[in-house]
Motif scaffolding. Structure first.
Motif, PDB file in Angstrom:
ATOM      1  N   SER A  66     -32.026   6.943   9.055  1.00 30.25           N
ATOM      2  CA  SER A  66     -31.524   7.851   8.015  1.00 30.25           C
ATOM      3  C   SER A  66     -31.253   9.268   8.506  1.00 30.25           C
ATOM      4  O   SER A  66     -30.762  10.088   7.733  1.00 30.25           O
ATOM      5  CB  SER A  66     -32.532   7.924   6.851  1.00 30.25           C
ATOM      6  OG  SER A  66     -32.735   6.653   6.271  1.00 30.25           O
ATOM      7  N   ASP A  67     -31.561   9.584   9.773  1.00 31.90           N
ATOM      8  CA  ASP A  67     -31.438  10.957  10.245  1.00 31.90           C
ATOM      9  C   ASP A  67     -30.798  10.994  11.632  1.00 31.90           C
ATOM     10  O   ASP A  67     -30.983  10.083  12.438  1.00 31.90           O
ATOM     11  CB  ASP A  67     -32.807  11.630  10.302  1.00 31.90           C
ATOM     12  CG  ASP A  67     -33.485  11.703   8.953  1.00 31.90           C
ATOM     13  OD1 ASP A  67     -33.357  12.730   8.281  1.00 31.90           O
ATOM     14  OD2 ASP A  67     -34.141  10.709   8.571  1.00 31.90           O
ATOM     15  N   TRP A  72     -28.615  19.023  11.358  1.00 37.30           N
ATOM     16  CA  TRP A  72     -29.436  17.880  10.952  1.00 37.30           C
ATOM     17  C   TRP A  72     -28.755  17.165   9.797  1.00 37.30           C
ATOM     18  O   TRP A  72     -28.327  17.789   8.824  1.00 37.30           O
ATOM     19  CB  TRP A  72     -30.828  18.362  10.532  1.00 37.30           C
ATOM     20  CG  TRP A  72     -31.670  17.307   9.856  1.00 37.30           C
ATOM     21  CD1 TRP A  72     -32.053  16.107  10.364  1.00 37.30           C
ATOM     22  CD2 TRP A  72     -32.234  17.384   8.538  1.00 37.30           C
ATOM     23  NE1 TRP A  72     -32.825  15.410   9.461  1.00 37.30           N
ATOM     24  CE2 TRP A  72     -32.950  16.177   8.320  1.00 37.30           C
ATOM     25  CE3 TRP A  72     -32.209  18.349   7.529  1.00 37.30           C
ATOM     26  CZ2 TRP A  72     -33.632  15.922   7.129  1.00 37.30           C
ATOM     27  CZ3 TRP A  72     -32.894  18.084   6.345  1.00 37.30           C
ATOM     28  CH2 TRP A  72     -33.595  16.883   6.161  1.00 37.30           C
ATOM     29  N   ARG A  73     -28.644  15.854   9.927  1.00 36.19           N
ATOM     30  CA  ARG A  73     -28.034  15.022   8.888  1.00 36.19           C
ATOM     31  C   ARG A  73     -29.073  14.043   8.353  1.00 36.19           C
ATOM     32  O   ARG A  73     -29.774  13.390   9.138  1.00 36.19           O
ATOM     33  CB  ARG A  73     -26.846  14.245   9.450  1.00 36.19           C
ATOM     34  CG  ARG A  73     -26.087  13.396   8.429  1.00 36.19           C
ATOM     35  CD  ARG A  73     -24.947  12.681   9.128  1.00 36.19           C
ATOM     36  NE  ARG A  73     -24.016  12.068   8.212  1.00 36.19           N
ATOM     37  CZ  ARG A  73     -23.711  10.769   8.213  1.00 36.19           C
ATOM     38  NH1 ARG A  73     -24.288   9.958   9.090  1.00 36.19           N
ATOM     39  NH2 ARG A  73     -22.832  10.278   7.372  1.00 36.19           N
ATOM     40  N   HIS A  74     -29.152  13.922   7.022  1.00 32.03           N
ATOM     41  CA  HIS A  74     -30.113  13.027   6.395  1.00 32.03           C
ATOM     42  C   HIS A  74     -29.408  12.190   5.332  1.00 32.03           C
ATOM     43  O   HIS A  74     -28.697  12.724   4.464  1.00 32.03           O
ATOM     44  CB  HIS A  74     -31.253  13.822   5.758  1.00 32.03           C
ATOM     45  CG  HIS A  74     -32.234  12.969   5.014  1.00 32.03           C
ATOM     46  ND1 HIS A  74     -33.023  12.023   5.637  1.00 32.03           N
ATOM     47  CD2 HIS A  74     -32.540  12.903   3.686  1.00 32.03           C
ATOM     48  CE1 HIS A  74     -33.784  11.415   4.738  1.00 32.03           C
ATOM     49  NE2 HIS A  74     -33.511  11.935   3.548  1.00 32.03           N
ATOM     50  N   ARG A  87     -25.668  11.825   1.086  1.00 30.92           N
ATOM     51  CA  ARG A  87     -26.143  12.372   2.360  1.00 30.92           C
ATOM     52  C   ARG A  87     -26.020  13.887   2.341  1.00 30.92           C
ATOM     53  O   ARG A  87     -25.232  14.458   1.580  1.00 30.92           O
ATOM     54  CB  ARG A  87     -25.339  11.791   3.519  1.00 30.92           C
ATOM     55  CG  ARG A  87     -23.852  12.096   3.443  1.00 30.92           C
ATOM     56  CD  ARG A  87     -23.051  11.171   4.353  1.00 30.92           C
ATOM     57  NE  ARG A  87     -21.612  11.449   4.292  1.00 30.92           N
ATOM     58  CZ  ARG A  87     -20.800  10.959   3.362  1.00 30.92           C
ATOM     59  NH1 ARG A  87     -21.274  10.175   2.408  1.00 30.92           N
ATOM     60  NH2 ARG A  87     -19.512  11.236   3.397  1.00 30.92           N
ATOM     61  N   ASN A  91     -26.249  17.627   5.002  1.00 32.50           N
ATOM     62  CA  ASN A  91     -26.230  18.212   6.338  1.00 32.50           C
ATOM     63  C   ASN A  91     -26.649  19.675   6.253  1.00 32.50           C
ATOM     64  O   ASN A  91     -26.223  20.398   5.342  1.00 32.50           O
ATOM     65  CB  ASN A  91     -24.821  18.160   6.943  1.00 32.50           C
ATOM     66  CG  ASN A  91     -24.304  16.747   7.114  1.00 32.50           C
ATOM     67  OD1 ASN A  91     -24.465  16.138   8.162  1.00 32.50           O
ATOM     68  ND2 ASN A  91     -23.662  16.205   6.076  1.00 32.50           N
TER      69      ASN A  91
END
Length: 445
Positions: free
Chosen positions: A319-320, A364-366, A373, A375
């Motif tokens: 997920s990240d 950071w992307r989640h 989602r 960022n």
């Protein structure tokens, strides 16, 4: 005589009736045979069906060319080589943004009204209100042609255009813009010739942003004509040169299109389930060569400059992921953030003084859900100006922080919102800031 004639007619009728009855009997026989064949086929064991299917030719829809499905029997490019596929893609993107600058006002029609341009953040002015802008000019479309020969060679071409050209109509009525060229290149196996992203740039490390670029302050972002060779993870290129110069004492950056030596880049990258990582190098020949005018003397000088960059994408679970880049060097500003400052300053004697600098970003992307989602990213670059040459108005540093969220209710449909804050400081110590709230919708095809 009449009796003989009547007897002949009667015989002829009898013969016709006999012939008709014979044909009817023959048709009935053929019908019975056909029905018997149908019953026999229906009664045949199922094991016979695969053998029949295996011997039949594949339907056209399942045929492939170069590993891609063939969707039509006749090529859409009739003049192309055999085994050629054609593809079309792009997206329609609409942006809606409110921008507030704290130390001056962005000019009407400025590029910074449509996307974040760090070098255009006003500095030292009076506080202003908020400007609202909306457009669809970052929509784009592309065409690709790919061929795989019987010998396994790969060749093709790619075009991509958007509508970020000069305005052809006013915002009063038509809001029309010119089509602009983004990419135009041909390739043959490992060779590429034409315009596309610089080999010094790591496209895979770019984070997702509502803004056109995103971490603009610290990212390498250049498209230009080049000749490139790629072998596995290694690539090398010669690219179009252009020198940007801050005039002696300061002022707007000027360009010099002189020089016989192209920019040279080299890159090596690794990738796997863990993500990707790349190292790149750039060598440049900065040059100025201008004739004397009535007010200025002749200018002629050149100097070597260069930079190195590292960056990539690190997958932190399902997920990240973390995306990052760091670039260090001298005379490389043209490659960073749409040309934040000059590659060099002009000394009083007419010689070029390269500017050292550092630039980078982290994002950071989640994945909140399969459709939602977010960022978060920070970007910065700073430059070591020779104030004697560049003057106190030269950009010393720029930085920005942004956070966004994207919702994709269906594949290829994105709805996003982003809040960003950017800051610019010049050598005199004065600074300015910009805050922007931006919404976007994008449908890709």
């Amino acid at each position: 005589m009449a009796g003989i004639a009547g007897h002949g007619i009667a015989n002829a009728n009898e013969q016709r009736e006999a012939a008709l009855e014979q044909r009817v009997n023959e048709l009935e026989r053929q019908l019975h045979e056909l029905m018997a064949d149908v019953k026999a086929q229906r009664a045949a064991p199922p094991a016979m069906a695969p053998a029949v299917a295996a011997s039949a030719p594949l339907p056209k829809a399942t045929a492939t060319v170069g590993g891609k499905p063939m969707i039509q029997e006749t090529t859409i490019t009739p003049g192309a080589n055999p085994n050629t596929t054609f593809r079309v893609g792009g997206f329609v993107k609409a942006d809606f943004m409110a921008t507030r600058t704290g130390d001056g006002q962005l000019a009407d029609g400025a590029t910074g009204r449509a996307l974040y341009v760090p070098s255009q953040i006003p500095v030292g002015g009076k506080s202003t209100g908020t400007d609202y802008d909306a457009d669809a000019k970052f929509s784009r479309f592309n065409l690709g042609i790919d061929t795989v020969t019987d010998g396994g060679d790969k060749l093709g071409a790619f075009f991509e255009m958007d509508f970020f050209g000069n305005a052809l109509g006013t915002q009063v009525s038509t809001n029309t813009y010119g089509v602009t060229l983004r990419h135009a290149y041909a390739y043959w196996n490992g060779w590429l010739a034409g315009q596309t992203w610089s080999n010094f740039m790591d496209v895979a490390a770019l984070p997702e942003a509502v803004d056109f670029i995103g971490p603009t302050d610290g990212v390498i972002f250049v498209r230009q004509s080049q000749l490139r060779y790629t072998d596995g993870g290694f690539s090398v290129s010669i690219e179009n040169p252009e020198t940007t110069i801050i005039p002696n004492g300061g002022g707007a950056t000027v360009q010099s299109d002189r020089g016989a030596i192209p920019d040279v880049t080299a890159r090596y990258g690794w990738k796997g389930a863990w993500g990707s990582f790349g190292v790149g190098a750039l060598v440049r020949d900065l040059r100025i060569d201008r004739l004397a005018t009535s007010t200025t003397g002749a200018l002629k000088d050149d100097t070597i400059a260069g930079a190195v960059t590292v960056g990539g994408k690190w997958n932190m679970g399902s997920s990240d992921d973390l995306r990052y880049q760091l670039t260090l060097g001298s005379g490389f500003s043209r490659y960073i953030g749409l040309g934040i400052t000059g590659d060099s300053g002009l000394d009083s004697d007419g010689s070029l003084d390269t500017l050292d600098g550092a630039a980078g970003y982290v994002a950071w992307r989640h994945m909140l859900t399969s459709k939602l989602r977010t960022n978060v990213m920070y970007a910065r670059s700073q430059y070591d100006n020779n104030v004697v040459a560049t003057g106190p108005s030269a950009t010393k540093s720029v930085q920005s922080l942004r956070a966004n969220i994207f919702y994709s209710p269906y594949p290829k449909l994105d709805i996003g919102a982003e809040l960003m804050y950017g800051q610019r400081e010049i050598e005199s110590g004065a600074n300015g800031d910009l805050m922007r709230l931006q919404f976007t919708t994008k449908y890709s095809f």
